[in-house]
Design an enzyme around this catalytic site. Structure first.
Site, PDB file in Angstrom:
ATOM      1  N   ARG A 215      13.354   4.291  12.498  1.00 32.48           N
ATOM      2  CA  ARG A 215      12.107   5.070  12.474  1.00 32.48           C
ATOM      3  C   ARG A 215      11.272   4.753  13.725  1.00 32.48           C
ATOM      4  O   ARG A 215      11.805   4.307  14.731  1.00 32.48           O
ATOM      5  CB  ARG A 215      11.365   4.775  11.164  1.00 32.48           C
ATOM      6  CG  ARG A 215      12.212   5.157   9.925  1.00 32.48           C
ATOM      7  CD  ARG A 215      11.462   4.951   8.628  1.00 32.48           C
ATOM      8  NE  ARG A 215      10.295   5.822   8.546  1.00 32.48           N
ATOM      9  CZ  ARG A 215       9.320   5.670   7.652  1.00 32.48           C
ATOM     10  NH1 ARG A 215       9.388   4.672   6.775  1.00 32.48           N
ATOM     11  NH2 ARG A 215       8.290   6.489   7.642  1.00 32.48           N
TER      12      ARG A 215
ATOM     13  N   PRO B 195       0.790  -1.224   0.000  1.00 30.24           N
ATOM     14  CA  PRO B 195       0.000   0.000   0.000  1.00 30.24           C
ATOM     15  C   PRO B 195       0.827   1.281   0.000  1.00 30.24           C
ATOM     16  O   PRO B 195       1.835   1.383   0.689  1.00 30.24           O
ATOM     17  CB  PRO B 195      -0.821  -0.108   1.280  1.00 30.24           C
ATOM     18  CG  PRO B 195      -0.128  -1.115   2.121  1.00 30.24           C
ATOM     19  CD  PRO B 195       0.525  -2.059   1.171  1.00 30.24           C
ATOM     20  N   ASN B 196       0.335   2.213  -0.788  1.00 24.83           N
ATOM     21  CA  ASN B 196       0.842   3.590  -0.889  1.00 24.83           C
ATOM     22  C   ASN B 196       2.160   3.718  -1.642  1.00 24.83           C
ATOM     23  O   ASN B 196       2.629   4.831  -1.876  1.00 24.83           O
ATOM     24  CB  ASN B 196       0.964   4.249   0.506  1.00 24.83           C
ATOM     25  CG  ASN B 196      -0.383   4.398   1.170  1.00 24.83           C
ATOM     26  OD1 ASN B 196      -1.309   4.912   0.550  1.00 24.83           O
ATOM     27  ND2 ASN B 196      -0.524   3.913   2.388  1.00 24.83           N
TER      28      ASN B 196
ATOM     29  N   ASN C  83       8.055  -5.638  -1.095  1.00 23.87           N
ATOM     30  CA  ASN C  83       8.000  -4.533  -0.142  1.00 23.87           C
ATOM     31  C   ASN C  83       6.548  -4.461   0.310  1.00 23.87           C
ATOM     32  O   ASN C  83       5.699  -3.925  -0.406  1.00 23.87           O
ATOM     33  CB  ASN C  83       8.433  -3.216  -0.797  1.00 23.87           C
ATOM     34  CG  ASN C  83       8.418  -2.077   0.221  1.00 23.87           C
ATOM     35  OD1 ASN C  83       7.842  -2.202   1.306  1.00 23.87           O
ATOM     36  ND2 ASN C  83       9.038  -0.964  -0.132  1.00 23.87           N
TER      37      ASN C  83
ATOM     38  N   TYR D 123      11.612   8.454   1.523  1.00 27.43           N
ATOM     39  CA  TYR D 123      11.558   7.347   0.557  1.00 27.43           C
ATOM     40  C   TYR D 123      12.346   7.597  -0.729  1.00 27.43           C
ATOM     41  O   TYR D 123      12.380   6.733  -1.601  1.00 27.43           O
ATOM     42  CB  TYR D 123      10.094   7.044   0.210  1.00 27.43           C
ATOM     43  CG  TYR D 123       9.293   6.589   1.409  1.00 27.43           C
ATOM     44  CD1 TYR D 123       9.661   5.434   2.104  1.00 27.43           C
ATOM     45  CD2 TYR D 123       8.192   7.310   1.862  1.00 27.43           C
ATOM     46  CE1 TYR D 123       8.949   5.023   3.222  1.00 27.43           C
ATOM     47  CE2 TYR D 123       7.465   6.895   2.971  1.00 27.43           C
ATOM     48  CZ  TYR D 123       7.850   5.760   3.643  1.00 27.43           C
ATOM     49  OH  TYR D 123       7.146   5.351   4.740  1.00 27.43           O
TER      50      TYR D 123
ATOM     51  N   ARG E  76       5.559  12.449  -2.756  1.00 30.10           N
ATOM     52  CA  ARG E  76       5.580  13.000  -1.394  1.00 30.10           C
ATOM     53  C   ARG E  76       6.663  12.305  -0.577  1.00 30.10           C
ATOM     54  O   ARG E  76       7.080  11.205  -0.937  1.00 30.10           O
ATOM     55  CB  ARG E  76       4.238  12.764  -0.695  1.00 30.10           C
ATOM     56  CG  ARG E  76       3.185  13.729  -1.124  1.00 30.10           C
ATOM     57  CD  ARG E  76       1.842  13.373  -0.539  1.00 30.10           C
ATOM     58  NE  ARG E  76       0.873  13.326  -1.629  1.00 30.10           N
ATOM     59  CZ  ARG E  76      -0.194  12.545  -1.663  1.00 30.10           C
ATOM     60  NH1 ARG E  76      -0.454  11.730  -0.673  1.00 30.10           N
ATOM     61  NH2 ARG E  76      -0.999  12.582  -2.682  1.00 30.10           N
TER      62      ARG E  76
ATOM     63  N   ALA F  43       3.118  -0.856   4.722  1.00 31.87           N
ATOM     64  CA  ALA F  43       2.663  -0.877   6.118  1.00 31.87           C
ATOM     65  C   ALA F  43       2.134  -2.247   6.549  1.00 31.87           C
ATOM     66  O   ALA F  43       2.094  -2.548   7.754  1.00 31.87           O
ATOM     67  CB  ALA F  43       1.592   0.188   6.320  1.00 31.87           C
TER      68      ALA F  43
ATOM     69  N   HIS G  89      12.715  -2.933   2.110  1.00 30.01           N
ATOM     70  CA  HIS G  89      12.169  -1.625   2.508  1.00 30.01           C
ATOM     71  C   HIS G  89      13.094  -0.531   2.020  1.00 30.01           C
ATOM     72  O   HIS G  89      14.318  -0.644   2.162  1.00 30.01           O
ATOM     73  CB  HIS G  89      12.015  -1.524   4.031  1.00 30.01           C
ATOM     74  CG  HIS G  89      11.089  -2.564   4.567  1.00 30.01           C
ATOM     75  ND1 HIS G  89       9.721  -2.466   4.427  1.00 30.01           N
ATOM     76  CD2 HIS G  89      11.334  -3.743   5.173  1.00 30.01           C
ATOM     77  CE1 HIS G  89       9.167  -3.551   4.951  1.00 30.01           C
ATOM     78  NE2 HIS G  89      10.120  -4.345   5.402  1.00 30.01           N
TER      79      HIS G  89
ATOM     80  N   GLU H 171      12.492  -9.695   1.561  1.00 30.38           N
ATOM     81  CA  GLU H 171      11.715  -8.533   2.006  1.00 30.38           C
ATOM     82  C   GLU H 171      12.582  -7.278   1.825  1.00 30.38           C
ATOM     83  O   GLU H 171      13.745  -7.263   2.244  1.00 30.38           O
ATOM     84  CB  GLU H 171      11.363  -8.730   3.491  1.00 30.38           C
ATOM     85  CG  GLU H 171      10.638  -7.562   4.134  1.00 30.38           C
ATOM     86  CD  GLU H 171      10.444  -7.785   5.653  1.00 30.38           C
ATOM     87  OE1 GLU H 171      10.725  -8.900   6.163  1.00 30.38           O
ATOM     88  OE2 GLU H 171      10.031  -6.828   6.326  1.00 30.38           O
TER      89      GLU H 171
HETATM   90  O1  CA2 Z   1      10.504   1.816   3.779  1.00 28.21           O
HETATM   91  C1  CA2 Z   1       9.647   1.171   3.163  1.00 28.21           C
HETATM   92  O2  CA2 Z   1       9.818   0.728   2.032  1.00 28.21           O
HETATM   93  C2  CA2 Z   1       8.285   0.919   3.814  1.00 28.21           C
HETATM   94  O3  CA2 Z   1       7.883  -0.401   3.488  1.00 28.21           O
HETATM   95  C3  CA2 Z   1       7.342   1.940   3.223  1.00 28.21           C
HETATM   96  C4  CA2 Z   1       5.947   1.922   3.865  1.00 28.21           C
HETATM   97  C5  CA2 Z   1       6.049   1.986   5.387  1.00 28.21           C
HETATM   98  O4  CA2 Z   1       4.765   1.834   5.952  1.00 28.21           O
HETATM   99  C6  CA2 Z   1       6.974   0.906   5.936  1.00 28.21           C
HETATM  100  O5  CA2 Z   1       7.058   1.081   7.338  1.00 28.21           O
HETATM  101  C7  CA2 Z   1       8.353   1.025   5.325  1.00 28.21           C
HETATM  102  C8  CA2 Z   1       5.108   3.112   3.405  1.00 28.21           C
HETATM  103  C9  CA2 Z   1       5.036   3.301   1.929  1.00 28.21           C
HETATM  104  C10 CA2 Z   1       4.332   4.600   1.684  1.00 28.21           C
HETATM  105  O6  CA2 Z   1       5.013   5.276   0.663  1.00 28.21           O
HETATM  106  C11 CA2 Z   1       4.718   6.591   0.463  1.00 28.21           C
HETATM  107  C12 CA2 Z   1       5.410   7.198  -0.542  1.00 28.21           C
HETATM  108  C13 CA2 Z   1       5.185   8.537  -0.784  1.00 28.21           C
HETATM  109  C14 CA2 Z   1       4.278   9.243  -0.039  1.00 28.21           C
HETATM  110  C15 CA2 Z   1       3.584   8.623   0.979  1.00 28.21           C
HETATM  111  C16 CA2 Z   1       3.805   7.277   1.222  1.00 28.21           C
END
Ligand code: CA2
Length: 146
Positions: free
Chosen positions: A108, A11-12, A75, A24, A19, A78, A101, A99
């Site tokens: 974090r 997700p996301n 990946n 990221y 953003r 969340a 990230h 896996e």
């Molecule tokens: O660090 C990573 O790759 C995560 O898997 C990214 C997830 C986060 O919940 C994990 O804890 C770590 C979130 C991805 C959301 O990505 C966004 C990208 C741009 C703007 C908002 C969210």
């Protein structure tokens, strides 16, 4: 025939590059997909690159990989920190899973320090940005050659 690898994104991650670049990075998911295809070509792998915001869809793809792929890079976003369903699907699949990230989840918030996926993954890469996906493909490639 080339080994087929599923690269799955949770997700996301479709929002990458729009953003939170300080967390990221600036690359979009399409940029990461292009890097994966480039690495796959070099390694002689065939990559199926997918993203979903739906937990059940990710479960379906992990099950599909259990039938049709040699390994998975995932990946889970969340869902890493919440999903027993993803963990069970990976454990049942019997194919090696790396896996990945983008961010260093251990640097974090405490709620990101626990992963349901890590105990059933062959390996975990975090904090290296988009490079982590390429390293994961390289790891799967060397596991397949062993
Ligand atoms: O660090 C990573 O790759 C995560 O898997 C990214 C997830 C986060 O919940 C994990 O804890 C770590 C979130 C991805 C959301 O990505 C966004 C990208 C741009 C703007 C908002 C969210």
């Amino acid at each position: 025939m080339a080994h087929r690898i599923f690269v799955l994104n949770g997700p996301n991650l479709n929002l990458l590059g729009t953003r939170e670049p300080s967390v990221y990075g600036a690359k979009t998911l399409a940029d990461i997909e292009a890097s994966c295809h480039e690495a796959a070509k070099r390694l002689g792998l065939a990559v199926a690159f997918r993203q979903s915001n739906q937990e059940g869809v990710l479960v379906d793809w992990i099950q599909e990989a259990g039938r049709d792929a040699a390994g998975i890079v995932i990946n889970p976003g969340a869902y890493t920190h919440t999903s027993v369903a993803l963990r069970d699907a990976i454990a049942a699949g019997g194919k090696p899973v790396i896996e990945v990230h983008l961010s260093n989840i251990y640097a974090r918030e405490p709620f990101r320090h626990h992963s349901y996926v890590s105990p059933v993954a062959a390996g975990v890469i975090c904090g290296l940005g988009a490079t982590g996906y390429v390293l994961a493909l390289e790891a799967l490639s060397s596991m397949m050659a062993a």
